[in-house]
Structure formats: structure tokens, C-alpha cells
Design a protein around this motif. Structure first.
Motif, PDB file in Angstrom:
ATOM      1  N   LYS A 151      91.082  35.562  63.546  1.00 42.18           N
ATOM      2  CA  LYS A 151      90.036  34.635  63.998  1.00 42.18           C
ATOM      3  C   LYS A 151      89.020  35.348  64.889  1.00 42.18           C
ATOM      4  O   LYS A 151      87.809  35.109  64.785  1.00 42.18           O
ATOM      5  N   TRP A 155      85.004  35.846  64.169  1.00 41.71           N
ATOM      6  CA  TRP A 155      83.994  35.379  65.119  1.00 41.71           C
ATOM      7  C   TRP A 155      83.041  36.505  65.490  1.00 41.71           C
ATOM      8  O   TRP A 155      81.830  36.317  65.550  1.00 41.71           O
ATOM      9  N   ARG A 156      83.579  37.686  65.710  1.00 35.86           N
ATOM     10  CA  ARG A 156      82.720  38.820  66.079  1.00 35.86           C
ATOM     11  C   ARG A 156      81.782  39.198  64.932  1.00 35.86           C
ATOM     12  O   ARG A 156      80.628  39.583  65.158  1.00 35.86           O
ATOM     13  N   GLU A 158      80.577  37.157  62.764  1.00 33.79           N
ATOM     14  CA  GLU A 158      79.562  36.105  62.653  1.00 33.79           C
ATOM     15  C   GLU A 158      78.550  36.148  63.789  1.00 33.79           C
ATOM     16  O   GLU A 158      77.339  36.014  63.572  1.00 33.79           O
ATOM     17  N   VAL A 276      86.454  29.708  72.488  1.00 34.83           N
ATOM     18  CA  VAL A 276      86.014  31.029  72.066  1.00 34.83           C
ATOM     19  C   VAL A 276      86.700  32.120  72.882  1.00 34.83           C
ATOM     20  O   VAL A 276      87.239  33.093  72.332  1.00 34.83           O
ATOM     21  N   ALA A 280      88.966  35.046  71.429  1.00 35.16           N
ATOM     22  CA  ALA A 280      88.313  36.342  71.244  1.00 35.16           C
ATOM     23  C   ALA A 280      88.484  37.321  72.395  1.00 35.16           C
ATOM     24  O   ALA A 280      88.193  38.514  72.230  1.00 35.16           O
TER      25      ALA A 280
END
Length: 414
Positions: A151, A155-156, A158, A276, A280
Motif C-alpha cells: 500500500k 501511494w508513493r 501515485e 496516510v 506510509a
């Protein structure tokens, strides 16, 4: 007359008389286990039956050799040299399991960078440290760590927070004075601080209304701090249960913030940041200080110790008077902390780093124009209504117990 040659020939010795032996016994050789099987096959052939195939003879002989042990042993094959695992893998099977899954994780996410570290294999120290942090965050569960790492990488890919930290610029009206970064030296190692000055919020609606923008600004500040940790330059693997030098300190200053009610935009932004950061940025926080918190709120922090995990509560510390913050650190660090927090260093806005900001000149001009038009139309100042009088100022729209509890939960995940 006998031949002279025959008379002169030597006389041959007389052979002993042999005992009569049956012809069959004379012609039959002494049987060994190996020849017995062969003679059996020959007898069958004499009887008129077909002799056995060659492969059956070989099989019979092999079986006999195995029974008698007369065959020569085959040459022993050389053993392949054993590859010893590094101690950090042999001590932690879950880490090895996570590394076994890493190629699949990188392929499925299409992204290989985490906190400036290019993820490689178990021989790469920075990569090992990154995976240990994700494993720690999931209490040693390799499968859960795999899910979280996947995940975080997605996220990174995107959002590209590295680019946000390097080149993004944000509104000074929304984020000016709200976040800083300082890095001090302690025994040759960087001690990284991030500062969130909630009392500096000028307009809650403007700062928190765009949730994605607020999260990106916070992530950009976090990325600057992570870069100062220099994880990509690591030469030693951190102990799973030991000290971790690749962590930072956070300070949240609530000076001039009134703890009454939470604006919906603040709640939404806070929730998003928690989601987030918990995913992350795991295991990047060592300590968190809540400064200039009203004394009456002390009960809330005490209550949290019964609600949250010990690993979470040990990380955060409430301080009523912000000037006492410097006392929490060794003298060498306390001297570098800003004076307003009890140290001897310069003020944050004079010396600290922050995400590049741009002035909203066009927006300010529009606001001034509208204000001038309103003044021309309504020269007199209207009396505030009872509803407006009861309304709290903008700084009051910050959560009381709820916001601090959520922050604590988030920090526990970090």
C-alpha cells in the motif's frame, strides 16, 4: 626292439587314484551366489524354455551384489558449500519471509523507492532497515507487513512525495508558519525535529478545506525530515528489538489554540493524515511532545494510557509550558532549541527549514476589492448578532480530546 628314444625318456610320476565322482558333479563348477542365478537361467534354457532377457539377469545380479556387498562403492559426490545467512535473517525468519516476497511486491506495485531508498535484496543494508521498520509496525507479522508495504509503495507511486518535497510550492496564506524542520547534531548523528505550530493557522477553512492539499503539504514536510535521517546511506542493520537511529522527534505547539469543538474540515483532514502516515511512514517517530497544552487537559493524557498501547503512550509527552521543552534533552541539544522553547537557539522562522511558500497576491487583491466594494455599499458597521457573538474564533475549531487522541494513535503507528 624297443625304440632307443623311448627307453631314454624320463619316467612320468604315477598319478594318485582319484575317487569316483559323478560326471554331473565334475562338470558342475563351484557355485557362488552370483553364478547360482546364472546357472539357474542356463538350466531353464536346457529344459527348452526361453532364456530370460538380459535386463532380468542384470537386475538379479544387482540384487545379489546389494545383498553380498561385493560391489565397489560409487565415488561420493562433493557437497555443495552451504551459504550462511546474515545474522539478521537467521535470527528473524519473518524478515527472510518478507524478503522472499519482495520481488513480487515490487513487480505488482510497479514502484521500487521507499523514503529515498531503492529497494533491492537482503544484502543491501538500507533495504533491510526499511523492511525491518515495516515488520516492526506489524509486530513481526510478515504477511501484514507485506500488505502495508504494498500500500505504501502504491501511494508513493501515485503521489510522488519526493517531488513534493523538492519542487512543490504551497499557499503562504494557508500554510505559512504552520510547519518547520530543524536538524541538530548529537554525537555525530542527526537529530531531526518537525514542528507543527497549530496556533499559526490563520483561516481554518482555507487551511483544511482541501484535504488532499493538506495531506500533501504534511507529506512534503515529512519527506524533508526523512531525507535528513539519511536512511539511504545506512551501513549497519538496525536491531529488530534494539535502538533505531533512523527516527525523528515531533513537536506540536497548541499555543493560542482553544480546545472546544472540531470543525468538519479539520476532522476530515486529520483523519486523512492519520490514514496516510500510519500506512506510509511506519516506525519513523521516536518521541512526540505536545507543548502549551492547557493543564486541565492533563487528565486526558493520563486516560490515554489505559486506552492505547504502551508502545504508543511511551512516545508522547504533554508539556503545559512550552518553555520547558528544552529540559527534555541533553545540554548539547537544548542549546540549539529555539529560545521560546527554553533553549538558546534562533527562532524557527529565522533558522528552520520549511516547504516553499508562495504569496496569494491575486487572491488577496480580489479579497481587498470585495472588501472595498462592501465598505462603499455599507458604510456603517452592523452590530453582531447573538449567534455571531456565540461563535468561537477560528483558532477554537480544534479538537479537544479527540484530536490529541487521534494524533497519538497515528504516532503509535509511526
Amino acid at each position: 626292439m624297443p625304440d632307443t628314444a623311448d627307453q631314454n625318456a624320463p619316467v612320468a610320476p604315477v598319478a594318485p587314484v582319484a575317487t569316483a565322482v559323478p560326471e554331473e558333479a565334475v562338470n558342475k563348477p563351484v557355485e557362488t551366489p552370483a553364478t547360482a542365478a546364472e546357472n539357474t537361467e542356463q538350466t531353464v534354457a536346457k529344459d527348452g524354455t526361453a532364456s530370460a532377457p538380459v535386463k532380468e539377469e542384470v537386475a538379479a545380479n544387482d540384487a545379489t551384489v546389494a545383498a553380498t556387498g561385493t560391489a565397489e562403492p560409487e565415488a561420493a559426490k562433493p557437497e555443495e558449500p552451504k551459504v550462511e545467512q546474515p545474522a539478521y535473517l537467521s535470527k528473524n525468519p519473518a524478515l527472510g519471509e518478507l524478503f522472499n516476497r519482495l520481488p513480487t511486491i515490487l513487480e505488482s506495485t510497479g514502484h521500487t523507492e521507499m523514503w529515498g531508498v531503492e529497494l533491492k535484496d537482503s544484502n543491501d543494508v538500507p533495504t533491510v532497515n526499511v523492511l525491518i521498520k515495516f515488520l516492526r509496525a506489524n509486530e513481526g507479522n510478515a504477511k501484514a507487513a507485506e500488505t502495508q508495504l504494498s500500500k505504501a509503495l502504491k501511494w508513493r507511486k501515485e503521489v510522488n512525495p519526493l517531488a513534493l518535497a523538492e519542487s512543490a510550492k504551497y499557499s503562504a496564506t494557508k500554510f505559512g508558519g504552520l510547519g518547520y524542520l530543524t536538524t541538530y547534531e548529537e554525537n555525530g548523528r542527526p537529530l531531526v525535529f518537525t514542528w507543527n505550530i497549530y496556533g499559526a493557522v490563520k483561516d481554518i477553512s482555507a487551511t483544511f478545506s482541501d484535504t488532499d492539499e493538506f495531506v500533501q503539504w504534511r507529506a512534503a514536510l515529512m519527506e524533508l525530515a526523512v531525507q535528513d535521517l539519511k536512511m539511504k546511506d545506512a551501513t549497519e542493520v538496525i536491531e529488530y528489538d534494539g535502538e533505531d537511529p533512523y527516527q525523528m522527534i515531533q513537536v506540536h505547539d497548541y499555543l493560542n489554540v482553544k480546545f472546544f469543538r472540531m470543525d468538519p474540515s479539520v476532522r476530515a483532514a486529520t483523519k486523512k493524515v492519520i490514514e496516510v502516515f500510519a500506512t506510509a511512514y511506519p516506525e519513523l517517530l521516536s518521541e512526540k511532545f505536545f507543548v502549551n497544552v492547557p493543564a486541565i487537559m492533563g487528565w486526558m493524557f493520563t486516560a490515554m494510557k489505559f486506552i492505547l498501547s504502551r508502545n504508543t503512550t511511551r512516545k508522547f509527552h504533554p508539556i503545559t509550558n512550552g518553555a520547558n521543552l528544552a529540559r527534555e534533552f541533553p545540554a548539547s541539544i537544548a542549546e540549539q532549541i529555539p529560545k521560546v522553547y527554553g533553549g538558546k537557539g534562533p527562532e524557527l522562522k529565522e533558522n528552520a527549514r520549511f516547504i516553499p511558500l508562495i504569496e496569494d497576491k491575486e487572491e488577496e487583491t480580489k479579497c481587498k476589492g470585495k472588501s472595498a466594494e462592501k465598505s462603499a455599499e455599507e458604510p456603517t458597521v452592523a452590530e453582531p448578532t447573538k449567534e455571531e457573538t456565540a461563535k468561537e474564533p477560528a483558532t477554537a475549531d480544534v479538537p479537544k480530546a479527540e484530536s490529541l487522541k487521534e494524533e497519538a494513535v497515528k504516532d503509535g503507528a509511526q
